[in-house]
Design an enzyme around this catalytic site. Structure first.
Site, PDB file in Angstrom:
ATOM      1  N   ARG A   1       0.823  -1.222   0.000  1.00  0.00           N
ATOM      2  CA  ARG A   1       0.000   0.000   0.000  1.00  0.00           C
ATOM      3  C   ARG A   1       0.851   1.263   0.000  1.00  0.00           C
ATOM      4  O   ARG A   1       0.403   2.335  -0.371  1.00  0.00           O
ATOM      5  CB  ARG A   1      -0.976   0.003   1.176  1.00  0.00           C
ATOM      6  CG  ARG A   1      -1.910   1.221   1.172  1.00  0.00           C
ATOM      7  CD  ARG A   1      -3.109   1.073   2.087  1.00  0.00           C
ATOM      8  NE  ARG A   1      -2.776   0.615   3.403  1.00  0.00           N
ATOM      9  CZ  ARG A   1      -2.190   1.374   4.350  1.00  0.00           C
ATOM     10  NH1 ARG A   1      -1.891   2.634   4.106  1.00  0.00           N
ATOM     11  NH2 ARG A   1      -1.907   0.868   5.527  1.00  0.00           N
TER      12      ARG A   1
ATOM     13  N   LYS B   1      -5.694   1.726 -19.967  1.00  0.00           N
ATOM     14  CA  LYS B   1      -5.889   1.895 -21.403  1.00  0.00           C
ATOM     15  C   LYS B   1      -4.626   1.459 -22.167  1.00  0.00           C
ATOM     16  O   LYS B   1      -4.283   0.307 -22.135  1.00  0.00           O
ATOM     17  CB  LYS B   1      -6.278   3.342 -21.697  1.00  0.00           C
ATOM     18  CG  LYS B   1      -7.318   3.929 -20.717  1.00  0.00           C
ATOM     19  CD  LYS B   1      -8.673   3.257 -20.794  1.00  0.00           C
ATOM     20  CE  LYS B   1      -9.620   3.643 -19.652  1.00  0.00           C
ATOM     21  NZ  LYS B   1      -9.826   5.058 -19.431  1.00  0.00           N
TER      22      LYS B   1
ATOM     23  N   ASP C   1      -3.808  15.090 -18.229  1.00  0.00           N
ATOM     24  CA  ASP C   1      -4.198  13.693 -18.412  1.00  0.00           C
ATOM     25  C   ASP C   1      -4.002  13.376 -19.889  1.00  0.00           C
ATOM     26  O   ASP C   1      -4.757  13.858 -20.743  1.00  0.00           O
ATOM     27  CB  ASP C   1      -5.663  13.511 -17.998  1.00  0.00           C
ATOM     28  CG  ASP C   1      -6.187  12.085 -18.218  1.00  0.00           C
ATOM     29  OD1 ASP C   1      -5.542  11.305 -18.937  1.00  0.00           O
ATOM     30  OD2 ASP C   1      -7.262  11.768 -17.671  1.00  0.00           O
TER      31      ASP C   1
ATOM     32  N   TYR D   1     -12.791  13.733 -19.148  1.00  0.00           N
ATOM     33  CA  TYR D   1     -13.452  12.452 -18.879  1.00  0.00           C
ATOM     34  C   TYR D   1     -14.579  12.669 -17.858  1.00  0.00           C
ATOM     35  O   TYR D   1     -14.391  13.405 -16.882  1.00  0.00           O
ATOM     36  CB  TYR D   1     -12.371  11.507 -18.353  1.00  0.00           C
ATOM     37  CG  TYR D   1     -12.833  10.145 -17.923  1.00  0.00           C
ATOM     38  CD1 TYR D   1     -13.260   9.210 -18.866  1.00  0.00           C
ATOM     39  CD2 TYR D   1     -12.816   9.774 -16.585  1.00  0.00           C
ATOM     40  CE1 TYR D   1     -13.662   7.952 -18.476  1.00  0.00           C
ATOM     41  CE2 TYR D   1     -13.210   8.503 -16.185  1.00  0.00           C
ATOM     42  CZ  TYR D   1     -13.641   7.604 -17.138  1.00  0.00           C
ATOM     43  OH  TYR D   1     -14.030   6.364 -16.737  1.00  0.00           O
TER      44      TYR D   1
HETATM   45  C1  LIG Z   1     -10.481   5.858 -18.502  1.00  0.00           C
HETATM   46  C2  LIG Z   1      -9.989   7.211 -18.274  1.00  0.00           C
HETATM   47  C3  LIG Z   1      -9.753   7.676 -16.973  1.00  0.00           C
HETATM   48  C4  LIG Z   1     -10.062   6.845 -15.749  1.00  0.00           C
HETATM   49  O1  LIG Z   1      -9.233   5.711 -15.673  1.00  0.00           O
HETATM   50  P1  LIG Z   1      -9.631   4.370 -14.877  1.00  0.00           P
HETATM   51  O2  LIG Z   1      -8.399   3.526 -15.033  1.00  0.00           O
HETATM   52  O3  LIG Z   1     -10.856   3.809 -15.520  1.00  0.00           O
HETATM   53  O4  LIG Z   1      -9.882   4.758 -13.459  1.00  0.00           O
HETATM   54  C5  LIG Z   1      -9.258   8.962 -16.835  1.00  0.00           C
HETATM   55  N1  LIG Z   1      -9.004   9.745 -17.894  1.00  0.00           N
HETATM   56  C6  LIG Z   1      -9.221   9.322 -19.154  1.00  0.00           C
HETATM   57  C7  LIG Z   1      -8.921  10.231 -20.295  1.00  0.00           C
HETATM   58  C8  LIG Z   1      -9.713   8.045 -19.390  1.00  0.00           C
HETATM   59  O5  LIG Z   1      -9.954   7.636 -20.645  1.00  0.00           O
END
Ligand SMILES: *Cc1c(COP(=O)(O)O)cnc(C)c1O
Length: 388
Positions: free
Chosen positions: A55, A206, A181, A109
């Protein structure tokens, strides 16, 4: 003996060897790193130093991977978290205190938006969302207590690409953190720190993992900042399980080849789609018709595997088309080896009103496509039979 320094590795090699432990070169070492599926480690008697507990973000599998991720982002340090949302939450909690103001792009998002508007405001953090293209509006939105600016680029799901030059000029001048992001691009296509960002966030769920089987998130930045994020991760319980780190390392090895293939495939699909009368609009930064094509060409190393189409028949025709697809699958999420299609009105943007979605450039009938690594001809043939 040569005294020349080894030349730095390209991204395609870093994904495999970046930050390699010298022990991995010893005779008898396994080529694939061992999975340490243990949450407890023996502790030295009489000291708190070197305490290991997953953790805290220091499981052996997470530690090895974090070095590699930092090299890919071109950052001093990275921390691996249990999801992209965990990464965004801890990245911002490490920057903002009650009474601080966060200025964020409204093109983000859906989950991130809910986090900012519902959770952060209830913690006493002020949040304003602004259209990222209206620089004058967002300059006016800056307050004396603004601590950070948050943007997403490329933007989910419209595939808009932001130029960080203007915004990073202001954040540098004002001493605010620019948080980006860049999940949609992965470090293969875009490295925001090279363009004035201070912090980079990825949903590792992703592209970084790329196989639809791991949840994870990454935050990269300076060493002291990442240490703050790690503290938040520890206390809010957002650390990854060792097996997730091990799987992610395995997925990451092919990041460069996957993304190159996805870039090529998406370009071919986008060019095909642009010529079809059944498709009203194609959103892909690699097309000259895309509003940010010039910015994308200047700042990205690849146009990405994400695209969107609007069917000429509108929302009435999407159900029929989605049911006819044989190769593409109707599923949320993105960035993996399998091609997926989703409708933002039923996924990431479900809690927006139709009018709000239309304003964000996501009218009903809008389909987001995550291009996989199948053969481009098969992808095109599948879309072609489904839209006829
Ligand atoms: C999917 C996504 C997130 C969130 O990610 P998780 O792994 O599902 O928590 C944040 N920003 C973008 C651009 C995303 O596509």
């Amino acid at each position: 003996m040569s005294t020349r320094k080894p030349r730095p590795l390209a991204l395609g090699s870093l994904v495999l060897h970046g930050g390699d432990d010298p022990a991995s070169r010893l005779s008898d070492a396994p080529v694939v790193p061992a999975l340490f599926q243990s949450v407890n480690y023996l502790q030295e008697v009489g000291t708190a130093d070197g305490l290991r507990y997953p953790r805290y973000g220091n499981s052996p599998n997470a530690e090895a991977l974090q070095k590699r991720l930092a090299l890919l982002d071109g950052a001093e340090a990275s921390v691996l978290l249990s999801s992209g949302m965990g990464a965004t939450a801890c990245a911002l909690l490490a920057l903002l205190r009650p009474g601080d103001h966060l200025l964020a792009s409204s093109w983000i998002y859906g989950g991130t938006r809910a986090l900012l508007e519902e959770e952060f405001t209830s913690l006493g953090i002020e949040v304003s969302l602004v259209d990222p293209l209206e620089t004058r509006v967002w300059r006016k939105a800056l307050r004396s207590n603004t601590r950070a600016v948050f943007v997403e680029s490329p933007v989910n799901p419209t595939c808009r690409v932001l130029d960080l030059k203007g915004v990073s000029f202001v954040t540098k001048h004002e001493g605010m953190a620019l948080v980006v992001d860049s999940t949609f691009a992965s470090p293969i296509n875009f490295r925001p720190l090279e363009h004035g960002a201070d912090v980079v966030i990825h949903s590792a769920t992703k592209y970084l993992n790329g196989h639809h089987d791991v949840l994870g998130g990454v935050v990269s930045g300076t060493i002291p900042y990442v240490e703050e994020v790690r503290k938040k991760m520890m206390l809010w319980g957002q650390a990854p399980d060792p097996f997730a780190a091990w799987l992610l390392e395995r997925g990451l090895k092919t990041l460069d080849v996957r993304v190159q293939r996805q870039n090529d495939n998406a370009m071919q699909v986008a060019e095909w789609a642009e010529g079809r009368r059944e498709i009203r609009r194609v959103h892909y930064p690699g097309l000259a018709s895309h509003p940010d094509h010039a910015i994308a060409k200047r700042t990205l190393d690849g146009f990405g595997g994400m695209m969107a189409i609007e069917l000429a028949g509108g929302a009435r025709t999407t159900d029929r088309m989605l049911r006819r697809l044989r190769l593409f699958r109707h599923a949320p999420s993105l960035g993996g080896v399998d091609s997926l299609v989703s409708e933002p009105r039923f996924t990431s943007h479900a809690h927006y009103s139709p009018a709000e979605r239309a304003r964000l450039g996501i009218p009903d009938g809008f389909l987001r496509i995550s291009i996989g690594i199948e053969h481009a001809d098969d992808l095109i043939a599948d879309l072609d039979q489904a839209i006829r």
